[in-house]
Each structure stands twice: as structure tokens, then as C-alpha cells.
Design an enzyme around this catalytic site. Structure first.
Site, short mmCIF file in Angstrom:
data_model
loop_
_atom_site.label_atom_id
_atom_site.label_comp_id
_atom_site.label_asym_id
_atom_site.label_seq_id
_atom_site.Cartn_x
_atom_site.Cartn_y
_atom_site.Cartn_z
N CYS A 2 0.84 -1.19 0.00
CA CYS A 2 0.00 0.00 0.00
C CYS A 2 0.89 1.25 0.00
O CYS A 2 1.85 1.34 0.76
CB CYS A 2 -0.95 0.10 1.19
SG CYS A 2 -2.14 -1.24 1.25
N ARG A 27 4.18 -0.43 -4.67
CA ARG A 27 3.86 -0.94 -3.33
C ARG A 27 2.58 -1.77 -3.30
O ARG A 27 2.28 -2.42 -2.30
CB ARG A 27 3.72 0.22 -2.34
CG ARG A 27 4.96 1.07 -2.22
CD ARG A 27 4.73 2.22 -1.27
NE ARG A 27 4.57 1.75 0.09
CZ ARG A 27 5.57 1.55 0.94
NH1 ARG A 27 6.80 1.78 0.57
NH2 ARG A 27 5.32 1.13 2.15
N TRP A 73 -2.44 -2.91 -1.72
CA TRP A 73 -2.11 -4.33 -1.80
C TRP A 73 -3.01 -4.99 -0.78
O TRP A 73 -2.87 -4.77 0.43
CB TRP A 73 -0.63 -4.56 -1.47
CG TRP A 73 -0.19 -5.98 -1.66
CD1 TRP A 73 0.19 -6.56 -2.84
CD2 TRP A 73 -0.06 -6.99 -0.66
NE1 TRP A 73 0.53 -7.87 -2.63
CE2 TRP A 73 0.39 -8.16 -1.30
CE3 TRP A 73 -0.29 -7.03 0.72
CZ2 TRP A 73 0.63 -9.35 -0.62
CZ3 TRP A 73 -0.06 -8.21 1.40
CH2 TRP A 73 0.40 -9.35 0.74
N GLY A 100 -0.86 -0.88 6.32
CA GLY A 100 -0.55 -1.67 7.51
C GLY A 100 -1.74 -2.55 7.86
O GLY A 100 -2.62 -2.78 7.02
N LYS A 488 13.42 -15.28 -9.58
CA LYS A 488 13.15 -14.26 -10.60
C LYS A 488 12.20 -14.82 -11.65
O LYS A 488 11.24 -14.17 -12.03
CB LYS A 488 14.44 -13.82 -11.31
CG LYS A 488 15.38 -12.91 -10.60
CD LYS A 488 14.87 -11.53 -10.27
CE LYS A 488 14.06 -11.53 -9.02
NZ LYS A 488 14.69 -11.20 -7.77
#
Ligand code: M6R
Length: 611
Positions: A2, A27, A73, A100, A488
Site C-alpha cells: 500500500c 507498493r 495491496w 498496515g 526471478k
């Protein structure tokens, strides 16, 4: 995990906030939303990317010089319009954005439901703003006090910004465990999860500390701690340059960052190594030299790619400094009552410096009296501020969600720590140190050369782009490189990939090998070369396809492998720095050919600030 951004000042808030959200999209990109206050408080939000939000509001006049935005997120509540931030209080006067987790939200929600509160989303965040409203209604306190009282009762992590329809010149920002930066302009202030949305307006910033609340008006900033004591803000100058945040002609940030590695590795070593004198100088940990001389054990804690760098560090520190090293997943470390004492040195590795699991592990180790070092990339982030000492990686901002240049910079710093410690403990000769530092100094050129294999890697990627699985094998310090190559590939191309120590393959994974299985083997001419050749034969005998990373000019492996990618010759301790490059390119090109969004792979976020 976030991103949050806010603005109060004399300009239109919308362009600043929307641009900020684009910068913070790394983010999280499950949804985006904006609150603007002009004559009334207006909220616009949409599931999807920031660009979806932009299309959603394109015909609306987005006015207001007080505003805030959020890119999400998802944790509590699926990605959807209704779960997108900003959220509002029941009376629609207050609005909040949050990064959070409010851990005691369920208990709070139950109490609020019993009092008649009605919730529009499944999020923990909405509960917090209803809680603030409830305190105001019950006590008659003003918003500032109500927020402070609510935060005193909240368990969990947060960076929040609150706006009120009744306060057209006020942003309230607070943090505990999630990052928050305040940009200080003239007659204007900015708040954001990191400095990237702020840098083009001002270079003066304040990093809010845990348990601080900032009351921000266009001509006034007041910071108090959660106990209501006024704090003196410390204004710092940002070193970030705007160009560092652009793609600079590359199709993706990830590719730009792969190609930046000769420079980022160089920057990471600059002023720290003196090859002719055989000297390593690490100002950030100098004060702890005596500790390093006498240390019995080092514990490295990290997550993901940073954990892989830690494994390379283990090889190097044990080999050269002769100190036992344990490398721990930060997320596991804190939950198993680890044995740590004041004799231990704990090194946290983190690109973002904000990873919640790594921070929690550090806090535990610190409580138990250990000395704590950080190896972080983002200057001023939470982890460097929690540690006793540390070494920044100086790789510059890493925007692609898949970590590339941060990994090689972390490995470079760990190499320096290994040599520095070895030098202090007398476990390496001066002549060997001169030899190694001279070679280390040349690594940026060798990485430059390794990047020249790009076209060959494009061919190989087009051959294997439709594979469902892929194995990566390596021995010694090339084993963590294999793990990193596999991570990756899986995170950006969604091909299932596993990294294994090459010799371990025969204990199980060999059962997977058939003519559909590409096997990437790091087979450079170093100590385990002959053994790795045997492992290649074992794969070939079962029909697997070998893609070998070899030392330039190696014709023996070429004769056995289906494909070879040459890397320049280098001494054994530096193989991870060079051998990683083709694996990053392989993952990148495979993902692009599969039509994946390499910079923002599904379900991931750059900075994981929830446990
Ligand atoms: O910021 P950190 O280095 O603490 O992040 C740790 C991991 O979340 C990170 O390395 C993650 O695994 C990356 N997506 C890897 O590319």
C-alpha cells in the site's frame, strides 16, 4: 504494501496525488483511490491500477487543494471498489487512507456494530475511522484528540492519513511500523510512504517516527507523540534525483535496473575499497570493529531475494572471516524462540528497509541484547533507523518489483563486510586482500561484459518460454544464485521454478527430469566444476535440457549442454555477482515473451510491510 500520499497547500492537489500514486504503485496495485476536499469531501476509488482510477475520473473536475490518495495491496477484504481506500466514517465527514494492519479490528468492529455502526467494506481500515468518529461522538473531543486516543487503543501497524470535511486545511498523519515521510515546502506540505512523490517539489523531508502524529496545515506543522508530547522535527535533505525515478528509455524498470548494475555495484564500493593498499573501509560499522574482531557468531535475517544475498554472505564470511554464520528467514526466526544473546551480531538485509518480518526479527534480537547491523538500500527507512550500525547499498531507487540491482549491491556489501571482518581478525593475508580487492574493483566491467549475452539469452528465452517448470542448479555460493534465478523466473513469468544445490538433485528432484524440463546450471570453472559436470551428465542421461552458465571459453561444458551462456572469468568469491546477470535477463525476456507485466507481477508488492 500500500502506498499513501497526501497534499495540503496552495496548488491543486489532484495532479500531485495522482502522480504520487503512480510513483508508489510498486507498493501495491489492487486498487487506487483519492479523497479531495474543496467545498465538500469527495472520494473516488476503483479496483485495478492507478490508470484505471484516472480513466474513472477523467471527465470529473478534480478540484481541491487538500487531498490524499492510496494504492492498495489487499490484506483484509478482496480487491474491489468497495474495499478500496479512502474509507469514510459513518457520518461521511472523516476519510482515511492506511498502510498496515489493524490487528484488533475484529474486536473493535464488534463493539462498533453493537453501537449501530454500519460498514461499507470488509477492511480493518474502515473500522479505525469509525472508531475515531465514535470517540468524537462519545467524548465531544476534537478530531486531533480523538485520533490520538484511537491510536492508543489500536494494535498493529499503520501509516495513516486522515482528512475531515470540517477541517479544510488539515491533514493528520501518523505512523507505527509503516513508513511515512513529510515533505516540507513553502506554504505547502506533502506526505507519502516514501520520498518519490515528494522529490520534485521539495528536497526537505522529515521521516516520521513510530508513535508520532503530525498535524499538518499549509502554513504549520505540529508533531506530537502518541502521549501528546510535542516533538521537535528533524528536517533532512533528500539525495534522490528525479531522473532516478524514470525509465530512461528502457521498456521496463526491471530492464533498466538490470543494466544499471555496473554503476550500482561501482557506487556501492566507492570510497570503501582501496585495492592497492589492500584496505576495506566501512564507516557505518567502524565503531563496531572490536565487536567484529571478537564475534563468535553472526545471524543474518532477511526475506526473499535479500535472504538469497544472505546465503551468499554466509559463504563469504565463513570462508574469509572464519566466523560461523546462520541465515534465517526473518518470518520464521521470531516465532521459534531463537537463542540469541548480547554476544551475537544480527545483520538484517533489506532493499526497502521496511519489510515487516525483517523488522520484527530485528526487534526481537535487539530485545535479547544482540548487536544489530542493517544492509539496506533505502536511506532513512525504518530498518536502518532501528539498527545500531549498518552499510547502505547505494543502488539507487529500485522500482521493478522483482529485485535485481539491489541483490548484487547486497552481495557486494556482504563481500565487503566479509573482507573487512577477515582483515580485522587476521584471517586473510594482506597479499590475498590486495589480489581480491583488485579483482572486486573490476567487477563492474565484468558485469558490463556479462550483459552482452543479452541477444543469446533472448534466443534461449524464446525456446523455453512455454515451459511449465524449470530447475536451477548450483553449488557453493552459486547455489543461492540458483535460488535467486528460480525466484526471478517464477515471480515475473509465473513459470514454476525451483533452485537446488546441484548435488541434492539426485535425492529427489531428479524424478522430475524429462525432455520437457529445462535445467539451468551454473557451471563456472571453480572449485566444484568437475562435480557440476557430473550433475549435468545426470540430467542429460534423463533427457533434460541443459542451459549452462559457463566461464568464457569453456568448450567442455559447451559439448554437453544444449545451450551455453558465457560469463567473463572471475575469482570464485565474485561469481555470484556476475553469474546472476544472465539469470535476471533470462527471467526478464521469458516474462516479456509470455506477455506478463514484469514491473508489477500479479499478487506481489515491492515493500511487504505486513507480517
Ligand atoms: O525490501 P526487502 O529486501 O526486505 O524485500 C524482501 C522481499 O520481499 C523481496 O526480496 C522479494 O522477494 C522480491 N520480490 C524479490 O524479487
Amino acid at each position: 504494501m500500500c502506498g499513501i500520499v497526501g497534499y495540503v497547500g496552495y496548488r491543486d492537489a489532484y495532479p500531485i496525488v495522482i502522480k504520487g500514486l503512480h510513483r508508489l504503485e510498486y507498493r501495491g496495485y489492487d486498487s487506487a483511490g483519492i479523497a479531495l476536499l474543496d467545498e465538500e469531501l469527495k472520494i473516488y476509488k476503483k479496483a485495478g491500477k492507478v490508470s484505471d482510477l484516472e480513466s474513472h475520473v477523467k471527465d470529473i473536475d478534480m478540484v481541491g487543494s487538500l487531498g490524499m490518495g492510496h494504492t492498495r495491496w489487499a490484506t483484509h477484504g478482496a480487491p474491489s471498489d468497495r474495499n478500496s481506500h479512502p474509507h469514510q466514517s459513518g457520518n461521511r465527514k472523516l476519510s482515511i487512507i492506511h498502510n498496515g494492519i489493524i490487528e484488533n479490528y475484529a474486536v473493535l468492529k464488534e463493539t462498533l456494530l453493537a453501537k449501530g455502526h454500519v460498514f461499507m467494506s470488509d477492511t480493518d481500515t474502515e473500522v479505525l475511522i469509525h472508531f475515531v468518529e465514535d470517540i468524537q461522538q462519545e467524548t465531544g473531543l476534537d478530531l486531533q484528540d480523538a485520533v490520538r486516543i484511537a491510536l492508543n487503543k489500536v494494535v498493529g501497524a499503520y501509516a495513516i492519513v486522515i482528512m475531515s470535511a470540517d477541517e479544510p486545511d488539515l491533514l493528520i498523519a501518523a505512523r507505527k511500523g509503516s513508513p511515512m515521510v513529510i515533505g516540507v515546502g513553502e506554504g505547502e506540505y506533502f506526505v507519502a510512504s516514501d520520498a518519490t512523490p515528494i522529490v520534485e517539489y521539495t528536497k526537505n523531508v522529515i521521516y516520521l517516527n513510530d508513535n508520532e502524529i503530525a498535524y499538518i496545515r499549509r502554513n504549520d506543522l505540529l508533531i506530537k507523540n502518541i502521549d501528546n508530547t510535542v516533538q521537535a522535527p528533524y528536517i533532512q535533505r533528500l539525495e534522490l534525483q528525479l531522473e532516478m525515478l524514470e525509465k530512461g528509455g528502457f521498456e521496463h524498470f526491471m530492464l533498466k535496473e538490470i543494466y544499471e548494475q555496473p554503476r550500482s555495484i561501482h557506487d556501492c564500493m566507492r570510497g570503501r575499497i582501496y585495492p592497492q593498499e589492500g584496505k576495506v573501509q566501512l564507516g557505518g560499522i567502524k565503531e563496531y570493529t572490536e565487536k567484529l574482531k571478537n564475534i563468535d557468531r553472526i545471524i543474518i535475517v532477511a526475506c526473499g531475494t535479500s535472504w538469497h544475498a544472505g546465503l551468499v554472505g554466509e559463504y563469504l564470511i565463513e570462508e574469509y572471516a572464519r566466523v560461523p554464520v546462520e541465515v534465517e528467514y526473518a518470518s520464521e526466526f521470531r516465532y521459534r524462540n531463537p537463542i540469541i544473546s548480547e554476544k551475537d551480531l544480527v545483520i538484517a538485509i533489506s532493499q526497502s528497509g521496511e519489510t515487516a518480518d525483517t523488522m520484527a526479527a530485528l526487534e526481537l534480537a535487539k530485545e535479547k541484547g544482540a548487536t544489530i547491523f542493517g544492509v539496506c538500500n533505502v536511506v532513512g527507512a525504518s530498518i536502518p533507523r532501528l539498527t545500531h550500525a549498518g552499510v547502505y547499498t547505494h543502488a539507487g531507487p529500485e522500482i521493478g518489483v522483482a529485485s535485481t540491482k539491489a541483490f548484487t549491491a547486497q552481495v557486494t556489501v556482504l563481500t565487503l563486510i566479509a573482507f573487512y571482518t577477515a582483515q580485522q581478525r587476521g584471517t586473510i593475508t594482506q597479499s590475498k586482500l590486495v589480489e581480491y580487492l583488485t579483482q572486486l574493483n573490476d567487477i563492474p566491467q565484468l558485469v558490463e561484459k556479462a550483459l552482452k549475452a543479452n541477444d543469446r539469452i533472448v534466443e534461449i528465452a524464446s525456446e523455453f518460454k512455454n515451459s511449465s517448470n524449470c530447475l536451477f542448479l548450483g553449488r557453493g555460493s552459486s547455489f543461492p544464485v540458483a535460488l535467486e534465478g528460480a525466484l526471478k523466473l517464477k515471480e515475473i513469468s509465473y513459470i514454476h521454478a525451483e533452485g537446488y544445490p546441484a548435488a541434492e538433485m539426485k535425492h529427489g528432484p531428479i524424478a522430475l527430469i524429462d525432455e520437457n524440463m529445462p535445467v539451468v546450471v551454473i557451471a563456472t570453472k571453480h572449485s566444484s566444476y568437475e562435480k557440476v559436470i557430473s550433475n549435468i551428465q545426470e540430467v542429460k542421461a534423463r533427457g533434460g535440457h541443459i542451459i549452462a552458465i559457463v566461464t568464457e571459453g569453456d568448450n567442455d561444458v559447451r559439448a554437453m549442454a544444449d545451450y551455453v551462456i558465457e560469463i567473463p572469468e572471475t575469482a570464485e568469491p565474485f561469481v555470484p555477482l556476475v553469474a546472476t546477470i544472465p539469470l535476471q535477463l533470462l527471467a526478464y525476456h521469458t516474462a516479456v515473451m509470455r506477455g506478463c507485466n514484469v514491473d508489477q507481477p500479479r499478487n506481489l508488492a515491492k515493500s511487504v510491510t505486513v507480517e
